[in-house]
Design a protein around this motif. Structure first.
Motif, PDB file in Angstrom:
ATOM      1  N   LEU A 230     -27.484 -20.635  57.728  1.00  0.00           N
ATOM      2  CA  LEU A 230     -28.513 -20.095  56.842  1.00  0.00           C
ATOM      3  C   LEU A 230     -28.045 -18.823  56.139  1.00  0.00           C
ATOM      4  O   LEU A 230     -28.324 -18.616  54.955  1.00  0.00           O
ATOM      5  CB  LEU A 230     -29.796 -19.823  57.636  1.00  0.00           C
ATOM      6  N   ILE A 231     -27.335 -17.976  56.870  1.00  0.00           N
ATOM      7  CA  ILE A 231     -26.817 -16.740  56.270  1.00  0.00           C
ATOM      8  C   ILE A 231     -25.796 -17.065  55.186  1.00  0.00           C
ATOM      9  O   ILE A 231     -25.805 -16.473  54.097  1.00  0.00           O
ATOM     10  CB  ILE A 231     -26.188 -15.838  57.344  1.00  0.00           C
ATOM     11  N   THR A 232     -24.914 -18.025  55.469  1.00  0.00           N
ATOM     12  CA  THR A 232     -23.912 -18.437  54.482  1.00  0.00           C
ATOM     13  C   THR A 232     -24.579 -18.973  53.225  1.00  0.00           C
ATOM     14  O   THR A 232     -24.187 -18.641  52.102  1.00  0.00           O
ATOM     15  CB  THR A 232     -22.984 -19.512  55.075  1.00  0.00           C
ATOM     16  N   ALA A 233     -25.605 -19.797  53.422  1.00  0.00           N
ATOM     17  CA  ALA A 233     -26.341 -20.332  52.273  1.00  0.00           C
ATOM     18  C   ALA A 233     -27.021 -19.226  51.495  1.00  0.00           C
ATOM     19  O   ALA A 233     -27.056 -19.239  50.256  1.00  0.00           O
ATOM     20  CB  ALA A 233     -27.368 -21.357  52.751  1.00  0.00           C
ATOM     21  N   GLY A 234     -27.556 -18.240  52.212  1.00  0.00           N
ATOM     22  CA  GLY A 234     -28.243 -17.139  51.548  1.00  0.00           C
ATOM     23  C   GLY A 234     -27.292 -16.280  50.732  1.00  0.00           C
ATOM     24  O   GLY A 234     -27.565 -15.952  49.567  1.00  0.00           O
ATOM     25  N   VAL A 235     -26.159 -15.929  51.324  1.00  0.00           N
ATOM     26  CA  VAL A 235     -25.200 -15.066  50.639  1.00  0.00           C
ATOM     27  C   VAL A 235     -24.512 -15.797  49.493  1.00  0.00           C
ATOM     28  O   VAL A 235     -24.356 -15.266  48.399  1.00  0.00           O
ATOM     29  CB  VAL A 235     -24.144 -14.530  51.635  1.00  0.00           C
TER      30      VAL A 235
ATOM     31  N   LEU B 101     -32.094 -16.573  54.159  1.00  0.00           N
ATOM     32  CA  LEU B 101     -31.950 -16.943  52.750  1.00  0.00           C
ATOM     33  C   LEU B 101     -32.495 -15.867  51.819  1.00  0.00           C
ATOM     34  O   LEU B 101     -31.919 -15.595  50.767  1.00  0.00           O
ATOM     35  CB  LEU B 101     -32.673 -18.266  52.476  1.00  0.00           C
ATOM     36  N   GLY B 102     -33.618 -15.260  52.219  1.00  0.00           N
ATOM     37  CA  GLY B 102     -34.265 -14.269  51.363  1.00  0.00           C
ATOM     38  C   GLY B 102     -33.731 -12.874  51.514  1.00  0.00           C
ATOM     39  O   GLY B 102     -33.042 -12.344  50.629  1.00  0.00           O
TER      40      GLY B 102
ATOM     41  N   PRO C 116     -40.785 -20.257  59.404  1.00  0.00           N
ATOM     42  CA  PRO C 116     -40.590 -19.765  58.026  1.00  0.00           C
ATOM     43  C   PRO C 116     -39.950 -18.388  57.966  1.00  0.00           C
ATOM     44  O   PRO C 116     -39.275 -18.059  56.987  1.00  0.00           O
ATOM     45  CB  PRO C 116     -42.023 -19.744  57.453  1.00  0.00           C
ATOM     46  N   HIS C 117     -40.130 -17.576  58.993  1.00  0.00           N
ATOM     47  CA  HIS C 117     -39.536 -16.243  58.973  1.00  0.00           C
ATOM     48  C   HIS C 117     -38.018 -16.300  59.029  1.00  0.00           C
ATOM     49  O   HIS C 117     -37.334 -15.397  58.546  1.00  0.00           O
ATOM     50  CB  HIS C 117     -40.076 -15.415  60.151  1.00  0.00           C
ATOM     51  N   VAL C 118     -37.474 -17.364  59.629  1.00  0.00           N
ATOM     52  CA  VAL C 118     -36.020 -17.521  59.682  1.00  0.00           C
ATOM     53  C   VAL C 118     -35.457 -17.640  58.267  1.00  0.00           C
ATOM     54  O   VAL C 118     -34.448 -17.022  57.928  1.00  0.00           O
ATOM     55  CB  VAL C 118     -35.640 -18.763  60.514  1.00  0.00           C
ATOM     56  N   TYR C 119     -36.128 -18.416  57.427  1.00  0.00           N
ATOM     57  CA  TYR C 119     -35.669 -18.602  56.050  1.00  0.00           C
ATOM     58  C   TYR C 119     -35.846 -17.322  55.238  1.00  0.00           C
ATOM     59  O   TYR C 119     -35.012 -16.988  54.394  1.00  0.00           O
ATOM     60  CB  TYR C 119     -36.425 -19.755  55.394  1.00  0.00           C
ATOM     61  N   LEU C 120     -36.921 -16.619  55.497  1.00  0.00           N
ATOM     62  CA  LEU C 120     -37.153 -15.362  54.790  1.00  0.00           C
ATOM     63  C   LEU C 120     -36.071 -14.346  55.148  1.00  0.00           C
ATOM     64  O   LEU C 120     -35.534 -13.657  54.280  1.00  0.00           O
ATOM     65  CB  LEU C 120     -38.533 -14.813  55.151  1.00  0.00           C
TER      66      LEU C 120
END
Length: 203
Positions: free
Chosen positions: A50-55, A129-130, A122-126
């Motif tokens: 998720l971090i890789t996708a976010g960055v 990714l956010g 949902p907080h994981v994505y926030l």
């Protein structure tokens, strides 16, 4: 690059430090000494994806929508401020000791529960990714952004494995309501500091 990596580590560690269902589950399994390695690997690996996708993904989005970093930074600052204040408020009241009673689960069921806590939250994505994606946009150089992302990923692995394997050491301490109050206070202050940094980067 070292500074960016340290910032990524601090940001990731601060966000993941917040006590939630996932962290409580890892702590419980650590206290029971059940499937600790695979559980920690699953949680940290999920965060890494998720971090890789976010960055990585955030950079592509900013090219298409130049105003997105500003919008996300403002939104992130508002959320972090609200969350930080809520943790400081929570620190004013006592917490019940964590209940670790009960039987353990099979490896499959343990990972299934962890998946629900991780991917259905949902907080994981926030957070990944956010917020981490938004903070990473302060680094225009992709080398620095990569270092930031690596720092955030390392923070996840350090946190989960430390929590899982250090659970028995924490058990006597975290059974005291005062310990939870101190932890909430620290989390609240760190969240407010990150929010302030996001706002200052916009000035």
């Amino acid at each position: 690059m070292t500074g960016a990596a340290v910032t990524g580590f601090a940001t990731g560690f601060s966000l993941i430090l917040a006590i939630g269902a996932q962290n409580a589950f890892v702590l419980r399994q650590g206290l029971l000494h059940q499937h600790v390695f695979w559980l920690c690997l699953f949680c940290a690996g999920s965060d890494a994806l998720l971090i890789t996708a976010g960055v990585a993904g955030f950079g592509a989005l900013t090219e298409a929508i130049p105003a997105l970093p500003v919008v996300m930074s403002i939104g992130g600052a508002i959320f972090l401020t609200a969350y930080g204040l809520s943790r400081l408020w929570a620190a004013r009241r006592a917490h019940e000791g964590m209940n670790i009673a009960g039987r353990g689960h099979s490896l499959g069921r343990t990972l299934a529960i962890a998946a629900a806590f991780t991917w259905a939250n949902p907080h994981v994505y926030l957070d990944t990714l956010g917020l981490i994606g938004a903070v990473s946009t302060q680094y225009e150089d992709w080398h620095l952004r990569l270092a930031f992302g690596i720092g955030a990923v390392i923070a996840s692995f350090v946190f989960f494995f430390s929590l899982g394997y250090g659970a028995r050491l924490l058990a006597p301490v975290m059974s005291a309501p005062r310990a939870w109050q101190v932890l909430d206070a620290i989390i609240g202050l760190v969240m407010l500091a990150i929010a302030a940094k996001l706002v200052l980067n916009l000035v």
